[in-house]
Design a protein around this motif. Structure first.
Motif, mmCIF file in Angstrom:
data_model
loop_
_atom_site.group_PDB
_atom_site.id
_atom_site.type_symbol
_atom_site.label_atom_id
_atom_site.label_comp_id
_atom_site.label_asym_id
_atom_site.label_seq_id
_atom_site.Cartn_x
_atom_site.Cartn_y
_atom_site.Cartn_z
ATOM 1 N N ILE A 23 0.797 -1.246 0.048
ATOM 2 C CA ILE A 23 0.173 0.043 -0.188
ATOM 3 C C ILE A 23 0.814 1.318 0.165
ATOM 4 C CG2 ILE A 23 -1.616 1.219 1.351
ATOM 5 C CD1 ILE A 23 -2.760 -1.243 2.496
ATOM 6 N N PRO A 24 0.880 2.172 -0.954
ATOM 7 C CA PRO A 24 1.498 3.279 -1.119
ATOM 8 C C PRO A 24 1.034 4.340 0.056
ATOM 9 C CG PRO A 24 0.571 2.732 -3.279
ATOM 10 C CD PRO A 24 0.013 1.837 -2.256
ATOM 11 N N ASN A 25 2.141 5.092 0.269
ATOM 12 C CA ASN A 25 1.718 6.379 1.319
ATOM 13 C C ASN A 25 1.365 5.581 2.625
ATOM 14 O OD1 ASN A 25 1.753 8.855 2.275
ATOM 15 N ND2 ASN A 25 -0.509 9.124 1.830
ATOM 16 N N SER A 26 2.038 4.411 2.953
ATOM 17 C CA SER A 26 1.778 3.942 4.288
ATOM 18 C C SER A 26 2.857 3.456 5.114
ATOM 19 C CB SER A 26 0.772 2.698 4.057
ATOM 20 O OG SER A 26 0.368 1.969 5.281
ATOM 21 N N GLY A 27 2.979 3.637 6.299
ATOM 22 C CA GLY A 27 4.128 3.038 7.182
ATOM 23 C C GLY A 27 4.018 1.575 7.845
ATOM 24 N N HIS A 28 4.326 1.546 8.954
ATOM 25 C CA HIS A 28 4.340 0.104 9.549
ATOM 26 C C HIS A 28 3.053 -0.477 10.064
ATOM 27 C CE1 HIS A 28 5.883 -3.323 11.584
ATOM 28 N NE2 HIS A 28 5.540 -2.893 12.570
#
Length: 314
Positions: free
Chosen positions: A257-262
């Protein structure tokens, strides 16, 4: 701890209090949180998922509102604990969803109890490779407990939490997860929580990185549908581990998923709920066969042939 609209219930199992949330109706989903978190990490997705599923989200032993005893904090011990919770709740089979350390517990649960596991969803999961954030490795070092005791004194802790939450609002990839890290840091004010986390980390991580890996057992997912979800900007466990999962278990479905962290389930909750719902809807639950399991164990790991499926949502 963040507030939650979901009613927390309690059971005492093996003399230890277990906190959990149970909502919804339908096929069962077991949601397992990550290190230092609790059931509230799933708060943004619980209601969406509960429209179609029975959702069980426990606080693992040593976390949240559950007891924090001197106990077995191994991955296998946690798998046993969630099995016993499900047994008391009268739930025989689940799709198990694990985030970060909870992903390692989910894999262990599926390995130990295949007859009770319909599917596995791994979310930015541990156990897929050695790399892990230096901050997690630091928990294994001598003096962590004492140093964190000083770092969580009221004035210092309040300043640190406020600073991290302020930074998390900046539109920078490196600050994606600081609000969640701030909540974990705040929970370390409890000496029992710090001790429990130290035991957990020492069981799965050393100074070189992650010790426990699914690499030698991933072939067993041939008998069980698996979905892997990762945030492209993860700074805790690198996103390339999603590709490792695809290589180790070529029949798995992988979503980056783009624009997403942990914490992709918190960064994009509606998208995450849609991924889980679609995965359950389009796959048949695993049916345990002792003969098939025996054959897989006898055959061992066979390297994949051809390309693996790697999906990225725009």
């Amino acid at each position: 701890m963040p507030s939650t609209p979901h009613e927390v219930q309690y059971l005492t199992i093996h003399s230890h209090r277990r906190a959990y949330v149970k909502v919804g109706e339908g096929p069962a989903l077991l949601l397992l949180h990550g290190l230092g978190c609790d059931h509230t990490t799933w708060g943004p997705v619980i209601d969406d998922l509960a429209k179609r599923f029975t959702v069980i989200a426990p606080d693992l032993l040593g976390h949240g509102l559950s007891a924090k005893p001197r106990a077995d904090y191994s991955v296998g011990g946690y798998a046993n604990g969630v099995r016993d919770l499900l047994t008391v709740l009268g739930i025989d089979k689940v799709t198990v969803i694990g985030h970060s350390f909870g992903g390692g517990v989910a894999m262990q649960f599926a390995y130990q109890f295949p007859e009770r596991t319909e599917r596995v969803v791994l979310v930015a999961s541990g156990g897929l490779g050695p790399e892990v954030s230096p901050a997690i490795r630091a928990i294994t070092t001598p003096g962590f407990h004492q140093a964190m005791g000083l770092a969580t004194l009221p004035g210092v802790r309040h300043l640190g939490v406020a600073g991290m939450k302020a930074l998390s609002s900046l539109p920078l990839k490196g600050t994606h997860d600081l609000a969640e890290v701030a909540d974990i840091y705040d929970s370390f004010k409890d000496p029992a929580a710090r001790a429990a986390i130290r035991h957990v980390v020492r069981a799965v991580v050393d100074w070189k990185g992650q010790i426990v890996t699914m690499a030698d057992r991933a072939y067993l997912t041939q008998a069980m549908p698996m979905c892997v979800v990762w945030g492209r900007d993860d700074r805790v466990i690198p996103v390339r581990h999603a590709s490792l999962a695809a290589a180790l278990a070529p029949k798995s479905r992988v979503e980056v998923i783009p624009n997403s962290g942990h914490f992709p389930h918190k960064d994009h909750p509606q998208r995450f709920a849609r991924i889980v719902t679609d995965f359950v809807r389009t796959t048949q639950p695993a049916t345990y066969s002792r003969a098939r399991w025996r054959q897989l164990l006898r055959n061992g790991y066979v390297p994949p042939v051809g390309p693996v499926e790697l999906l990225a949502e725009a």
